[in-house]
Each structure stands twice: as C-alpha cells, then as structure tokens.
Design an enzyme around this catalytic site. Structure first.
Site, PDB file in Angstrom:
ATOM      1  N   GLN A 236       0.889  -1.206  -0.016  1.00  0.00           N
ATOM      2  CA  GLN A 236       0.061  -0.116   0.185  1.00  0.00           C
ATOM      3  C   GLN A 236       1.000   1.268  -0.200  1.00  0.00           C
ATOM      4  O   GLN A 236       0.518   2.372  -0.260  1.00  0.00           O
ATOM      5  CB  GLN A 236      -0.998   0.054   1.266  1.00  0.00           C
ATOM      6  CG  GLN A 236      -1.934  -0.958   1.144  1.00  0.00           C
ATOM      7  CD  GLN A 236      -2.936  -1.210   2.258  1.00  0.00           C
ATOM      8  OE1 GLN A 236      -3.322  -2.048   2.770  1.00  0.00           O
ATOM      9  NE2 GLN A 236      -3.854   0.328   2.592  1.00  0.00           N
ATOM     10  N   ARG A 383      -9.686  -0.301   7.323  1.00  0.00           N
ATOM     11  CA  ARG A 383     -10.547   0.663   6.797  1.00  0.00           C
ATOM     12  C   ARG A 383     -10.694   1.840   7.847  1.00  0.00           C
ATOM     13  O   ARG A 383     -11.996   2.150   8.415  1.00  0.00           O
ATOM     14  CB  ARG A 383     -11.866   0.173   6.494  1.00  0.00           C
ATOM     15  CG  ARG A 383     -12.646   0.875   5.451  1.00  0.00           C
ATOM     16  CD  ARG A 383     -13.409  -0.051   4.326  1.00  0.00           C
ATOM     17  NE  ARG A 383     -13.691   0.611   3.376  1.00  0.00           N
ATOM     18  CZ  ARG A 383     -14.345   0.276   2.200  1.00  0.00           C
ATOM     19  NH1 ARG A 383     -14.433  -0.852   2.241  1.00  0.00           N
ATOM     20  NH2 ARG A 383     -14.482   1.227   1.313  1.00  0.00           N
ATOM     21  N   CYS A 384      -9.852   2.450   8.499  1.00  0.00           N
ATOM     22  CA  CYS A 384      -9.943   3.654   9.323  1.00  0.00           C
ATOM     23  C   CYS A 384      -8.730   4.079   9.513  1.00  0.00           C
ATOM     24  O   CYS A 384      -7.526   3.697   9.146  1.00  0.00           O
ATOM     25  CB  CYS A 384     -10.584   3.249  10.854  1.00  0.00           C
ATOM     26  SG  CYS A 384      -9.097   2.825  12.058  1.00  0.00           S
ATOM     27  N   GLU A 759     -12.887   5.317   4.039  1.00  0.00           N
ATOM     28  CA  GLU A 759     -13.341   4.385   5.292  1.00  0.00           C
ATOM     29  C   GLU A 759     -14.032   4.848   6.292  1.00  0.00           C
ATOM     30  O   GLU A 759     -14.639   4.240   7.248  1.00  0.00           O
ATOM     31  CB  GLU A 759     -11.924   4.967   6.322  1.00  0.00           C
ATOM     32  CG  GLU A 759     -10.724   4.799   5.647  1.00  0.00           C
ATOM     33  CD  GLU A 759      -9.544   5.345   6.550  1.00  0.00           C
ATOM     34  OE1 GLU A 759      -8.518   4.891   6.493  1.00  0.00           O
ATOM     35  OE2 GLU A 759      -9.392   6.451   7.108  1.00  0.00           O
TER      36      GLU A 759
HETATM   37  N1  PCD Z   1     -13.698   9.754  -3.610  1.00  0.00           N
HETATM   38  C1  PCD Z   1     -14.431  10.651  -4.373  1.00  0.00           C
HETATM   39  N2  PCD Z   1     -14.932  12.061  -3.719  1.00  0.00           N
HETATM   40  C2  PCD Z   1     -14.458  12.132  -2.388  1.00  0.00           C
HETATM   41  C3  PCD Z   1     -13.634  11.366  -1.878  1.00  0.00           C
HETATM   42  C4  PCD Z   1     -13.383  10.387  -2.577  1.00  0.00           C
HETATM   43  O1  PCD Z   1     -14.892  10.504  -5.531  1.00  0.00           O
HETATM   44  N3  PCD Z   1     -14.558  13.566  -2.077  1.00  0.00           N
HETATM   45  C5  PCD Z   1     -13.229   8.500  -4.331  1.00  0.00           C
HETATM   46  C6  PCD Z   1     -11.679   8.856  -4.486  1.00  0.00           C
HETATM   47  O2  PCD Z   1     -11.550   9.303  -5.773  1.00  0.00           O
HETATM   48  C7  PCD Z   1     -11.185   7.183  -4.591  1.00  0.00           C
HETATM   49  C8  PCD Z   1     -12.014   6.506  -3.561  1.00  0.00           C
HETATM   50  O3  PCD Z   1     -13.301   7.548  -3.388  1.00  0.00           O
HETATM   51  O4  PCD Z   1     -11.639   6.562  -5.501  1.00  0.00           O
HETATM   52  C9  PCD Z   1     -11.670   6.404  -1.940  1.00  0.00           C
HETATM   53  O5  PCD Z   1     -10.874   7.809  -1.490  1.00  0.00           O
HETATM   54  P1  PCD Z   1     -10.293   8.133  -0.494  1.00  0.00           P
HETATM   55  O6  PCD Z   1     -11.348   8.245   0.753  1.00  0.00           O
HETATM   56  O7  PCD Z   1      -9.517   9.313  -0.415  1.00  0.00           O
HETATM   57  O8  PCD Z   1      -9.466   6.806  -0.117  1.00  0.00           O
HETATM   58  P2  PCD Z   1      -8.203   6.286  -0.643  1.00  0.00           P
HETATM   59  O9  PCD Z   1      -6.960   6.885  -0.021  1.00  0.00           O
HETATM   60  O10 PCD Z   1      -8.116   6.327  -2.034  1.00  0.00           O
HETATM   61  O11 PCD Z   1      -8.292   4.879  -0.209  1.00  0.00           O
HETATM   62  C10 PCD Z   1      -7.985   4.377   0.646  1.00  0.00           C
HETATM   63  C11 PCD Z   1      -9.344   3.762   1.709  1.00  0.00           C
HETATM   64  C12 PCD Z   1      -8.910   2.860   2.751  1.00  0.00           C
HETATM   65  S1  PCD Z   1      -7.920   3.488   3.895  1.00  0.00           S
HETATM   66  C13 PCD Z   1      -9.144   1.582   2.952  1.00  0.00           C
HETATM   67  S2  PCD Z   1      -8.732   0.665   3.967  1.00  0.00           S
HETATM   68  C14 PCD Z   1     -10.438   0.820   2.076  1.00  0.00           C
HETATM   69  C15 PCD Z   1     -11.005   1.962   1.165  1.00  0.00           C
HETATM   70  O12 PCD Z   1      -9.899   2.748   0.762  1.00  0.00           O
HETATM   71  N4  PCD Z   1      -9.729   0.049   1.191  1.00  0.00           N
HETATM   72  C16 PCD Z   1     -10.129  -0.250  -0.064  1.00  0.00           C
HETATM   73  N5  PCD Z   1     -11.825   1.517   0.174  1.00  0.00           N
HETATM   74  C17 PCD Z   1     -11.418   0.411  -0.611  1.00  0.00           C
HETATM   75  N6  PCD Z   1     -11.977   0.244  -1.748  1.00  0.00           N
HETATM   76  C18 PCD Z   1     -11.524  -1.111  -2.307  1.00  0.00           C
HETATM   77  N7  PCD Z   1     -12.232  -1.641  -3.549  1.00  0.00           N
HETATM   78  N8  PCD Z   1     -10.620  -1.698  -2.009  1.00  0.00           N
HETATM   79  C19 PCD Z   1      -9.670  -1.540  -0.867  1.00  0.00           C
HETATM   80  O13 PCD Z   1      -8.647  -2.075  -0.348  1.00  0.00           O
HETATM   81 MO1  PCD Z   1      -6.874   1.597   5.161  1.00  0.00          MO
HETATM   82  O14 PCD Z   1      -6.007   2.593   6.284  1.00  0.00           O
HETATM   83  O15 PCD Z   1      -5.699   1.144   4.322  1.00  0.00           O
HETATM   84  O16 PCD Z   1      -7.230   0.400   6.328  1.00  0.00           O
END
Ligand code: PCD
Length: 805
Positions: A236, A383-384, A759
C-alpha cells in the site's frame, strides 16, 4: 474541437470531470481477466518460498533441523535466524518503533510465527519441505489477556528485559509497551467529580482482521549483473517500502525498484512490512534467482496485521439536561508479541484522540496503555484512519449509555451536543482542529429520511406486543453520528519511520492534448484511475477519457507515502489539483501569446482560455498543448508538464449520519437488517458512483465486524478463527440493501474542497449496527454487551435478560 456550438455546460459534461458518475475505467481489465496481481507475475527461473510456522503461541525454540528438508529434491535453501543474523536481518524494525523477529530467534511469541523459510523450485516442493523441517520447542506459559499480562511474572519480550524506556516513553512493567496521554487529566477528573450525571462503561472493540481477498505476497528479483533489485509486492506504500529496504539492506535506493501491481484489496493489511518480504529479498540475493512468496488464507488471518483489540474504559459527564461536560477514557491496547502498529510515529495509539467524536466536549482526557501478549502483531488501520474506528465506536456507545442514564432520547442527546456549524474550525479538547462540518443539517436530514419518530412509535408498539407474547422479535434502531479524520500529513505532525506524509502527482500533457498522470498513491480497488483523471479533467479541460493514470512503480511515479487512512483524495488529490493548476498557469501564457494579448487579458472557460470580453477568440487546451511543443514561444520552455508535492496544512474531517433498523429474533439470536441509511459528507464529491461503491463496501465490512467477524484465541493462544469457515466474511447473501445520501460541506483548505470517504462507512457502520442490537434490548435492561454480535452472543443476551423463560 474549436466548436462554439456547444454550451459551456455541454463542454463541461464532455470532460467527465468532477461530479460525474463516470464508469470505472479499470473494470475493463478486471472483468475480463486481465488484472495483473502479484501471483500473476512469473519470472524466468523463479523459486518459491514458504514458512515453517510455530504451532505454539509461546515457546522456546530448542533446535531447528533442516537436513531432511534440504535432502528433498528441488529444495534450494532453508533459512533460519542463524542464517540471517550475520546480515543483521534476523530482526527488523516495526513501524511503531519496536523491532520484530523476522525468523524465530530463540523463542516464539505467537501462533503462526515464522520459524524458518524454505526456498524450492516450486511451491508444492516448498510446502512438502516445510513439513520436513524438524523444530524442537519447549512450551512456555501463554498470556492472551492484556490485563493478566500486565500482572504476570512471565516475561514475553526477553530481548527488552530491563529496558524501562520504550519508543514512546517509560515502560511500567516487562509486558508494558507505552502509556500515551492526551488532554487534561486533572480538569477532567474535576468535571467528573462535580457532574450531575456520570455514565461509566467498559467498551471492548474486539480483535479482527482486514482479510483482503488477495493475501499478502511478493516477488523479489535481484539481478546480480546490474546490481538492481526489483521487488513486486502487495504494497500500500511502495515508495516507503523502497526507502526502508534500502536503509535495512544497504542497497542504494536507485538500485531498488518497487512495483505494486494490481492489488486485490488492502484495508490496511498491506501497509506494514512482513517477514516474507525480508526473507524473499535475502533468498533472491543468495540464490541469484527471483523468489516468490504468497501467503495462504490461514497464514493471512493468523499472522499478518490484525486490527482493533482495544479495551476502552469510559466515563462521560453531563448536566441533568444532557449537556456533556467531560469525557475520560482509559484504553488497554493489546498489541500482541511485537508492537507493529501502523501509525504515524508521534501517535502510538493512532488518532484515538478523536474520541470526542462529533460533540462539543469542553474537557477530556485519554490515556492508552500498550501491552504485549502472545498474539500476532499488527494493529493496523482496517478501513480507518489509525484507530478512528475504535474512537468512534467508543464515543457512540458512551452517548448511548449516557442517554440511558439520563433517560433521554439518544438522537436528541446527540443533537444538543453536536459541534455547531459556526464553531468550525473547531478546536477539540484532545488536540485536533476540525476543518469544517455541519452536523445538525446532516442529522436532521437523516432522521427525516428514516421517519425516526415513526420508527420509535413502531418500536414502542413492538415492545408492547413482545410483553404481551404476541411476537418474539425485537426492533432495534441504531443511531450513529461519526466524525472521521483523514489525510495524514501534515508533514510537521505525521511521519512513518521518519518519512514525511506528503503526497504527489506528476502530469504530462502530450502534444495532441491527451495526458498521463502519475501519483505517489496506489489503488487497491478504490478506482483511482477513474477519479484522479476526473480532477485533472476539470482543472485543465481535457477529457478524463484522454488521461491515463499510473501508480505503484517507484521508477516512474513521484515519491509519495501511499494509500491508506483515506489519504489519497485529501493529499494526492490535492497534489493532482495543484499540478494541474501549474499546467494551467503555463497554458495561460501560451494562450495569451497565441491570441496576441497580455496574460491578464485571457480568462479560463471550462476547456479553453478566451480573450476577456471576446469569448469567440479562444485557444482550447488541446490547441495550447500542441503549441507548447511545436511553437517557439519567447521566454517559455517547450513542453507542458508539472509535478506537485503536497504537504496538507491540516487533515480533513469527513462525517456522516448512519441509521440501522434491525429485527432480532430473541429465540435464535438471528438478526435481519431491515433498513440501513448512510448519509456521508466528504466535501466536494469527485465521483458519486465510486463514493456509493465505497460506502457499500465499507458498510458491509462494518456489518461483518459488528455482527460476527473476529480473531479469537483460546487460552493456549491457538487462533480459533483462522479460516473462512470460522471468520465471517459476508457474501451477497448476508449483505442487506443500503440507502446512501449526502450533504456537501467542502474542506476549506483542500484545493478542490474534497475530503476522504473510503473509510467513513466502516467508522460509522460498526456503531450503527452495534447500537441497533443494544437498542433492541435496551427497554429490557441491556446497557453494554461486547461485539461481535453473532447469533450465539445475541441469544445469550436474551437469556441473560430472562427472555427464554
Ligand atoms: N472519492 C471521491 N470523492 C471524494 C472522496 C473520495 O470520489 N470526496 C473517491 C476517490 O477518488 C477514491 C475513493 O473515493 O477513488 C476513495 O477515496 P479516499 O477516501 O481518498 O481513500 P483512498 O486513500 O483512495 O483509499 C484508501 C481507503 C482505505 S484506507 C481503505 S482501508 C479501503 C478504502 O480505501 N480500502 C479499499 N476503500 C477500498 N476500496 C476497495 N475497493 N478496496 C480497498 O482495499 Mo486503510 O487505512 O488501508 O485500512
């Protein structure tokens, strides 16, 4: 192109720029089997690596006998810590300032820990050889409970014995990692002591796992002739990996090329560095051949970075009529065997100090104690944005608990405590400056959309019917108003291993008026190729369809810190707009020259510069691009390209109002989501369709976490949920319908006003589902119960409340 018959609106629509629900351009490849993931990479003479892993959660490694494995035809090497030690690579630094064994050095600290790395001609031989490596273990007492660990005589990290200072200050016990304090302790305690009402609760956010569909893996290829190392991987943050590999291995950074090809979901799991990467690089250097390592599902669930596992003790103080006066939180954070949390350096508990949420809480105090246990390391932002989910869950539960104590409607309690629109930029008691928000508008819109009053009336009737024995189903209304914090930087506050968290974009316009843009981020499914082209299209007036986007190759992309923490839009998205504006500034000079007027006498009009007051005299961006390369313009270099490295002045603070309506069968513990309404405010919306997809995906992950997903251990430290038979990953079958909605409160400091969104649905979704379960049982006396709310646990709640007779 020089078409005057189209209106400006029509010309803008042709660009498919910001605000357009443009179809995902990447899906042409993905839906036709043309994706290129790490495991698709096949190089000449490639070898395969596989790990011997510990069956024990805590044991001394007495001996490792490789002979039988090495004797198996096709086995090329078996690496142990002893082999890595002379290179100084048997341990590696973690992102949290700790260090971690690459291969077991004398002992193991969690089940599944890497003990030896087998390299063979194909992956089946490697797997067979793993079985032939004989390891003698001597079992040690196992600590899986962080509270026990802090009292125990058992020393988990013998390498740290006697060290009273850690990466984040003093250590209080041999299994203690750090204490992190924010806010004003004394003032908060004084507020609690004087308050009309104090609600107190332990809120546990269980251990879970990002579980991307594609597991982690890499291919390391050392070319001994050129001295160049190419490392393909599920990264990433490819540039950060390049710098770290260079620093650890001593290979000069220009001789390392890191490539993140297509990634099948990241969710934070692919931010950190794993033993597999180090061992593959070493194996490739030693053998002179490319080495591939791809973990299987069980390895992914059991050993790569987990998420959450926070025990949050809370106290919230309020006046009799519900105005919150103070918040106190003490968190015990179970970090497993090594502190490998992926957080910006200065934040050992991530952004947990956003735990005052959407509320104007004048006084607050937060302390977090990190603890070692015999569990896998990690602590990633699943996802935060670095522990925001924990913070949001904590405050959204505390609000509910306070509402019970005050005997007040929880929607109203939220409303009277929201930060007001005119208070932004808002300085929170725990140190953040919220950039913008309008919580009341969003909240009222949400309550109206679901007919909140009507739902409460229906619920009241349901309770009557239940008491009268007419139904066995309860109705829960789960409310949540969350505030996210995304877009790390700024560099002055945020770095990872000393690398400043800016991001970048480079745009090159080709002579015929199409373009390529390269970014320091990397899409894992978010659709960057679609959306970032839209930003450029709107900024410089070339159609998004004529703009190629490239990410993930450190030899070509400008340096950036990657994609996680919903930072791509706030940081790289800003860089994209800024690079585009540099191009437009040069284009303005070219246009003025071509139109034979002063620079100040032309103005921008969707896709062209026109002479002020004479819109029929214009040069389109396409005309300008051609001239930039093919016409000698006095005082200007040829070419049309720009790069921007963007260090954001602040983070962005997206927010949302989520409401979940759930039916619960008290006899079976089964639940059914009848309605889920998600209102998100992510400022300026680039692609509404992508946003909707992001919300659907994130809420589904939230459903999983709240209602069943967990990494559970037994007392011996065995992982009980190491396969998808036991680890809940929702399919279309379990996934309810969602209604999405939005308000738009632009970020005042972002060049296009956009905030992140990816997120948010996970941050807001988990408390919405959990609050629905709690709300259903609330009239019968339930105050707090731990997630995940699987059928068994719900059944037990009902039993505990005497509902089973
Ligand atoms: N957007 C729009 N408008 C606004 C904002 C935003 O349209 N106002 C869109 C953009 O361009 C991109 C999307 O929506 O396409 C997202 O963005 P953002 O919020 O800035 O974010 P990024 O940096 O691009 O990415 C990151 C995130 C995270 S952190 C996570 S866990 C998850 C989410 O992303 N992962 C994933 N989502 C998703 N989806 C998918 N399909 N796969 C994946 O793996 Mo961490 O811290 O890493 O735990």
């Amino acid at each position: 192109m020089n078409d005057q018959t189209l209106t400006p609106e029509e010309r803008a629509a042709n660009l498919k720029g910001m605000g357009c629900a443009r179809k995902r351009v990447e899906d042409v490849r993905f839906t036709q089997g043309k994706g290129n993931y790490v495991d698709d990479i096949k190089l000449d003479g490639m070898l395969f690596g596989d790990f011997v892993r510990s069956p024990y959660a805590h044991a001394r490694v007495v001996s490792v006998n490789k002979e039988a494995a090495l004797a198996l035809p096709g086995v090329v090497a078996v690496l142990t810590a002893e082999d890595l030690a002379p290179l100084g690579l048997h341990w590696m630094p973690t992102l949290a300032g700790d260090k971690q064994m690459v291969l077991a050095d004398g002992k193991v600290l969690f089940q599944g820990q890497e003990v030896a790395y087998v390299v063979a001609e194909d992956r089946y031989i490697a797997a067979d050889a793993v079985e032939l490596v004989e390891v003698e273990y001597e079992e040690l007492p196992v600590l899986t409970d962080p509270f026990e660990a802090l009292k125990s005589d058992v020393v988990l990290r013998e390498d740290l014995e006697g060290q009273t200072e850690g990466a984040h200050g003093p250590r209080k016990h041999h299994n203690h990692i750090f204490t992190w304090e924010q806010g004003d302790k004394d003032a908060t305690e004084a507020v609690l002591a004087e308050a009309d009402v104090v609600a107190e609760e332990m809120v546990y956010y269980h251990r879970t796992h990002p579980c991307p569909l594609e597991t982690c893996g890499c291919v390391a290829s050392m070319d001994k002739v050129t001295g160049k190392l190419t490392l393909y991987g599920t990264f990433q943050a490819p540039h950060a990996i390049r710098t770290v590999v260079s620093l650890i291995s001593g290979i000069a950074e220009h001789n390392i090329r890191v490539i993140s090809p297509d990634i099948g979901g990241g969710f934070g799991n692919k931010v950190g560095a794993y033993a597999g990467y180090v061992c593959s690089v070493v194996a490739s250097i030693v053998t002179g051949k490319p080495v591939k390592w791809v973990e299987d599902r069980m390895e992914n669930l059991m050993t790569t970075a987990f998420a959450r596992d926070y025990w949050m003790q809370g106290k919230i103080a309020a006046t009799k009529d519900g105005k919150i006066t103070g918040l106190w939180c003490h968190t015990t954070a179970d970090h497993g065997g090594f502190d490998a949390c992926a957080d910006p350096t200065k934040f050992p508990a991530g952004f947990m100090n956003i735990c005052t949420g959407s509320y104007d809480i004048p006084t607050a105090y937060l302390a977090v104690d990190g603890v070692y246990t015999n569990k896998a390391p990690g602590g990633v932002a699943y996802r935060c944005s670095f522990r925001v989910t924990e913070a949001a869950y904590f405050i959204e539960r505390m609000i509910e608990v306070l509402a019970i104590k005050l005997n007040m409607d929880a929607a109203e309690l939220r409303r009277i405590n929201f930060i007001k629109a005119d208070q932004f930029p808002y300085q929170s008691a725990l140190g953040w400056e919220y950039d913008s928000g309008d919580y009341h508008t969003a909240w009222d819109k949400a309550l109206k959309a679901v007919d909140y009053e009507g739902l409460r009336a229906e619920q009241a009737q349901r309770i009557e019917d239940f008491k009268a024995g007419k139904t066995r189903k309860l109705l829960g209304i789960g409310l949540t108003h969350f505030t996210e914090i995304v877009g790390a930087g700024p560099v002055k506050n945020c770095d990872i291993l000393g690398l400043g968290m800016f991001d970048s974009c480079e745009i090159r316009i080709h002579p015929t008026g199409s373009a390529i843009a390269r970014l320091g981020t990397i899409s894992q499914g978010q659709g960057h190729a679609t959306t970032f082209a839209q930003i450029i299209a709107s900024e410089i007036g070339l159609p998004a369809d004529d703009i190629t986007l490239e990410e993930g190759d450190t030899d070509t992309a400008p340096y950036g810190l990657g994609t996680y923490g919903s930072r791509s839009t706030p940081v790289a998205g800003a860089a994209t707009a800024m690079a585009a504006r540099k191009i437009r500034a040069k284009a303005q000079m070219i246009a003025a020259y071509l139109l034979e007027v002063h620079d100040d006498d032309v103005e921008w009009d969707v896709d062209r510069f026109a002479v002020k007051g004479a819109p029929e005299r214009f040069k389109t961006m396409k005309d300008i691009a051609f001239a930039a390369y093919n016409q000698a313009i006095p005082g200007l270099e040829p070419g049309l390209e720009a790069v921007s490295y963007y260090d954001p002045p602040n983070m962005t603070y997206p927010f949302g109002a989520y409401i979940c309506v759930m039916e619960i069968d008290v006899d079976t513990g089964e639940w059914e989501v009848r309605q889920f309404y998600a209102l998100d405010d992510c400022g300026t919306r680039i692609n509404p369709m992508i946003i909707e997809g992001q919300v659907h995906g994130g809420v589904t992950e939230a459903l999983a976490i709240a209602m069943g997903q967990e990494i559970a251990y037994d007392d011996m430290g065995n992982v009980k949920t190491g396969t998808l038979m036991d680890f809940f990953l929702p399919t279309a079958w379990e996934t309810p319908n969602y209604t999405t909605d939005h308000t738009v409160t632009p970020s005042p400091h972002h060049p296009i006003g956009a905030k992140g969104v990816g997120e948010s649905p996970n941050v807001g979704g988990v408390p919405a589902f959990s609050n629905a379960v709690h709300d259903a049982f609330k009239p019968f006396g339930l105050v707090q119960s731990h997630m995940p709310h699987d059928h068994w646990r719900i059944w037990k709640i009902a039993s505990g409340l005497g509902m089973h007779g």
